[in-house]
Write a protein that holds these residues in place. Sequence first.
Motif, PDB file in Angstrom:
ATOM      1  N   PRO A 327      -5.889 -12.068  10.005  1.00  0.00           N
ATOM      2  CA  PRO A 327      -4.819 -11.062   9.815  1.00  0.00           C
ATOM      3  C   PRO A 327      -4.971 -10.258   8.520  1.00  0.00           C
ATOM      4  O   PRO A 327      -4.726  -9.048   8.505  1.00  0.00           O
ATOM      5  N   TYR A 328      -5.366 -10.914   7.454  1.00  0.00           N
ATOM      6  CA  TYR A 328      -5.540 -10.211   6.181  1.00  0.00           C
ATOM      7  C   TYR A 328      -6.667  -9.198   6.275  1.00  0.00           C
ATOM      8  O   TYR A 328      -6.521  -8.038   5.862  1.00  0.00           O
ATOM      9  N   ARG A 329      -7.764  -9.610   6.825  1.00  0.00           N
ATOM     10  CA  ARG A 329      -8.925  -8.712   6.930  1.00  0.00           C
ATOM     11  C   ARG A 329      -8.625  -7.545   7.856  1.00  0.00           C
ATOM     12  O   ARG A 329      -9.044  -6.402   7.595  1.00  0.00           O
ATOM     13  N   GLU A 330      -7.890  -7.793   8.933  1.00  0.00           N
ATOM     14  CA  GLU A 330      -7.549  -6.699   9.859  1.00  0.00           C
ATOM     15  C   GLU A 330      -6.640  -5.679   9.191  1.00  0.00           C
ATOM     16  O   GLU A 330      -6.754  -4.472   9.438  1.00  0.00           O
ATOM     17  N   THR A 331      -5.721  -6.150   8.347  1.00  0.00           N
ATOM     18  CA  THR A 331      -4.833  -5.223   7.633  1.00  0.00           C
ATOM     19  C   THR A 331      -5.633  -4.318   6.701  1.00  0.00           C
ATOM     20  O   THR A 331      -5.364  -3.108   6.604  1.00  0.00           O
ATOM     21  N   LEU A 332      -6.627  -4.887   6.033  1.00  0.00           N
ATOM     22  CA  LEU A 332      -7.458  -4.068   5.141  1.00  0.00           C
ATOM     23  C   LEU A 332      -8.246  -3.028   5.921  1.00  0.00           C
ATOM     24  O   LEU A 332      -8.336  -1.862   5.518  1.00  0.00           O
ATOM     25  N   VAL A 333      -8.820  -3.444   7.041  1.00  0.00           N
ATOM     26  CA  VAL A 333      -9.613  -2.516   7.851  1.00  0.00           C
ATOM     27  C   VAL A 333      -8.735  -1.394   8.393  1.00  0.00           C
ATOM     28  O   VAL A 333      -9.122  -0.209   8.400  1.00  0.00           O
ATOM     29  N   ALA A 334      -7.519  -1.740   8.818  1.00  0.00           N
ATOM     30  CA  ALA A 334      -6.622  -0.734   9.395  1.00  0.00           C
ATOM     31  C   ALA A 334      -6.206   0.311   8.361  1.00  0.00           C
ATOM     32  O   ALA A 334      -5.893   1.455   8.726  1.00  0.00           O
ATOM     33  N   ASN A 335      -6.224  -0.048   7.102  1.00  0.00           N
ATOM     34  CA  ASN A 335      -5.824   0.896   6.053  1.00  0.00           C
ATOM     35  C   ASN A 335      -7.017   1.417   5.260  1.00  0.00           C
ATOM     36  O   ASN A 335      -6.831   1.967   4.162  1.00  0.00           O
ATOM     37  N   HIS A 336      -8.226   1.251   5.804  1.00  0.00           N
ATOM     38  CA  HIS A 336      -9.462   1.778   5.202  1.00  0.00           C
ATOM     39  C   HIS A 336      -9.664   1.261   3.773  1.00  0.00           C
ATOM     40  O   HIS A 336     -10.009   2.010   2.860  1.00  0.00           O
ATOM     41  N   ILE A 337      -9.438  -0.030   3.604  1.00  0.00           N
ATOM     42  CA  ILE A 337      -9.606  -0.674   2.304  1.00  0.00           C
ATOM     43  C   ILE A 337     -10.846  -1.559   2.344  1.00  0.00           C
ATOM     44  O   ILE A 337     -11.035  -2.339   3.284  1.00  0.00           O
ATOM     45  N   THR A 338     -11.684  -1.446   1.323  1.00  0.00           N
ATOM     46  CA  THR A 338     -12.900  -2.262   1.230  1.00  0.00           C
ATOM     47  C   THR A 338     -12.564  -3.583   0.540  1.00  0.00           C
ATOM     48  O   THR A 338     -11.931  -3.589  -0.520  1.00  0.00           O
ATOM     49  N   GLN A 339     -13.023  -4.682   1.164  1.00  0.00           N
ATOM     50  CA  GLN A 339     -12.729  -5.992   0.604  1.00  0.00           C
ATOM     51  C   GLN A 339     -13.869  -6.481  -0.277  1.00  0.00           C
ATOM     52  O   GLN A 339     -15.040  -6.287   0.030  1.00  0.00           O
ATOM     53  N   SER A 340     -13.492  -7.136  -1.383  1.00  0.00           N
ATOM     54  CA  SER A 340     -14.463  -7.724  -2.312  1.00  0.00           C
ATOM     55  C   SER A 340     -13.961  -9.098  -2.715  1.00  0.00           C
ATOM     56  O   SER A 340     -12.747  -9.306  -2.863  1.00  0.00           O
ATOM     57  N   MET A 341     -14.892 -10.055  -2.869  1.00  0.00           N
ATOM     58  CA  MET A 341     -14.525 -11.416  -3.243  1.00  0.00           C
ATOM     59  C   MET A 341     -15.401 -11.932  -4.371  1.00  0.00           C
ATOM     60  O   MET A 341     -16.586 -11.568  -4.470  1.00  0.00           O
ATOM     61  N   SER A 342     -14.815 -12.794  -5.204  1.00  0.00           N
ATOM     62  CA  SER A 342     -15.576 -13.450  -6.256  1.00  0.00           C
ATOM     63  C   SER A 342     -16.555 -14.440  -5.637  1.00  0.00           C
ATOM     64  O   SER A 342     -16.373 -14.907  -4.507  1.00  0.00           O
ATOM     65  N   ARG A 343     -17.598 -14.767  -6.384  1.00  0.00           N
ATOM     66  CA  ARG A 343     -18.517 -15.804  -5.934  1.00  0.00           C
ATOM     67  C   ARG A 343     -17.853 -17.167  -6.030  1.00  0.00           C
ATOM     68  O   ARG A 343     -16.909 -17.363  -6.795  1.00  0.00           O
ATOM     69  N   LYS A 344     -18.331 -18.105  -5.279  1.00  0.00           N
ATOM     70  CA  LYS A 344     -17.732 -19.432  -5.236  1.00  0.00           C
ATOM     71  C   LYS A 344     -17.781 -20.092  -6.617  1.00  0.00           C
ATOM     72  O   LYS A 344     -18.829 -20.124  -7.263  1.00  0.00           O
ATOM     73  N   GLY A 345     -16.631 -20.598  -7.060  1.00  0.00           N
ATOM     74  CA  GLY A 345     -16.563 -21.307  -8.329  1.00  0.00           C
ATOM     75  C   GLY A 345     -16.804 -20.454  -9.550  1.00  0.00           C
ATOM     76  O   GLY A 345     -17.132 -20.977 -10.622  1.00  0.00           O
ATOM     77  N   THR A 346     -16.616 -19.137  -9.435  1.00  0.00           N
ATOM     78  CA  THR A 346     -16.875 -18.232 -10.565  1.00  0.00           C
ATOM     79  C   THR A 346     -15.602 -17.457 -10.864  1.00  0.00           C
ATOM     80  O   THR A 346     -15.407 -16.328 -10.405  1.00  0.00           O
ATOM     81  N   CYS A 347     -14.724 -18.060 -11.631  1.00  0.00           N
ATOM     82  CA  CYS A 347     -13.434 -17.424 -11.922  1.00  0.00           C
ATOM     83  C   CYS A 347     -13.586 -16.173 -12.779  1.00  0.00           C
ATOM     84  O   CYS A 347     -12.706 -15.305 -12.775  1.00  0.00           O
ATOM     85  N   LEU A 348     -14.696 -16.049 -13.507  1.00  0.00           N
ATOM     86  CA  LEU A 348     -14.901 -14.858 -14.334  1.00  0.00           C
ATOM     87  C   LEU A 348     -15.060 -13.599 -13.495  1.00  0.00           C
ATOM     88  O   LEU A 348     -14.859 -12.490 -14.005  1.00  0.00           O
ATOM     89  N   ASP A 349     -15.411 -13.746 -12.231  1.00  0.00           N
ATOM     90  CA  ASP A 349     -15.509 -12.576 -11.354  1.00  0.00           C
ATOM     91  C   ASP A 349     -14.139 -11.952 -11.112  1.00  0.00           C
ATOM     92  O   ASP A 349     -14.056 -10.802 -10.682  1.00  0.00           O
ATOM     93  N   ASN A 350     -13.088 -12.712 -11.351  1.00  0.00           N
ATOM     94  CA  ASN A 350     -11.734 -12.180 -11.222  1.00  0.00           C
ATOM     95  C   ASN A 350     -10.946 -12.445 -12.516  1.00  0.00           C
ATOM     96  O   ASN A 350      -9.752 -12.728 -12.488  1.00  0.00           O
ATOM     97  N   SER A 351     -11.636 -12.327 -13.638  1.00  0.00           N
ATOM     98  CA  SER A 351     -11.026 -12.681 -14.929  1.00  0.00           C
ATOM     99  C   SER A 351      -9.877 -11.760 -15.308  1.00  0.00           C
ATOM    100  O   SER A 351      -9.016 -12.146 -16.107  1.00  0.00           O
ATOM    101  N   VAL A 352      -9.823 -10.565 -14.759  1.00  0.00           N
ATOM    102  CA  VAL A 352      -8.726  -9.661 -15.081  1.00  0.00           C
ATOM    103  C   VAL A 352      -7.393 -10.245 -14.616  1.00  0.00           C
ATOM    104  O   VAL A 352      -6.365 -10.110 -15.295  1.00  0.00           O
TER     105      VAL A 352
END
Length: 412
Positions: A327-352
């Motif tokens: 459901p989350y991924r479909e909502t992003l696709v329906a609103n033309h939003i590109t999804q990005s994810m941090s690498r596994k076990g790498t909290c610095l990828d989302n440090s903001v």
Amino acid sequence: MSKETCRVSVWTASHVKSTLPSRAEDAHKGTYGTALLVAGSAAMPGAALLAGRGAMRSGLARDAPLPREGGVGGETGPTEDVRSAGCTGKGVGSCRGGERAPAHGACLFKKAESLSSEKGVITNQERAQAVFELRHEFPVNQLIKVAGMARSTYYACVARMNRPDPDAALKEQIQAIYDEHDGNYGYRRICDQLVNQGIRVNHKKVQRLMGELGLKSTFRPVRTRKYNSYPGKGSHVAPNLLDRQFTADQPNKKWATDITEFKVCSQKLYLSPVLDLFNGEIITYTLGARPTYKLVSTMLDQALERLTPGDDLLLHSDQGWHYRIEPYRETLVANHITQSMSRKGTCLDNSVMENFFGIMKSEFLYKRTFATVEQFERELADYMEYYNCKRIKSKLNGRSPVHYRLQLQAAA
């Protein structure tokens, strides 16, 4: 001269050193600048000392070596004046037979000792202050001589004591800003806030005045256990397209989101905000007692209302199960939003987002007491508004996130 009077004549700086207690520095745990004022004679009774190592280094005995065991110049005991007075020289106010100097000598000792400086230097202003407070007990001319000051210097310092503080108004504004932001601002952001109010002042001056007022930022990062929503392998994982590029040149171009957990009134609560990387503004947030998908879906629906036609948005998150289900991924696709994810076990990828959670907990959660969860919800809403509209950031040129965004839109 009798042992009972224990009067000590005014000595030169070299004689003063010979009467220094061997533990003078220990009295302040090694701090230089312990101030003692030796002032005595028939006209000036009492024993007090204005010398300590810091005082000698700063000018009271510049030409003489530092005191050693055994006195000055090879002397092994007290000076002749001290012997004739019946004093042992083992400490200020000490006499043979265990008798102590008169009470006014002890007062002088305490008065001058209060001038101890953490920097190891006793300033002329501090010396003048000691002389000024003792002027009714002893002749000023002799006090100035013992203090090692020029007469003109002393009276110039006294004149400064009686002047009104030229920075009184600025200190009041600094205090007001500090109180308004609950002690979270240090001297840099207080300086930025003063500039926003039309007061241009050097940040070093703000730092000095805050030191005089005893103000210091109470913000301290707190390490807490991170909420873990990783479901394991087997479901969809988007690539790390953000790649730690936590800046954007316009609003609604890069967003980041995450979930954090904390306890309020012995109840676990979960917060799910979304943050715009353009200005660090919190677009929206949801709060719940359970980390269900509805917590994230409601947040996403509210955030999508901010988008305008033509926005090319990248939404970054970690690999929590909320962001990997269909459901989350479909909502992003329906609103033309590109999804990005941090690498596994790498909290610095989302440090903001980790940075925002740390600021929110340090400035808000851990500094307040909440009687009920409802009170927490109300005050959290106030803090979010404060964070977006009032809390300035140095990287935004001393402006709040909302002010920065509106300024850019007005200039476009």
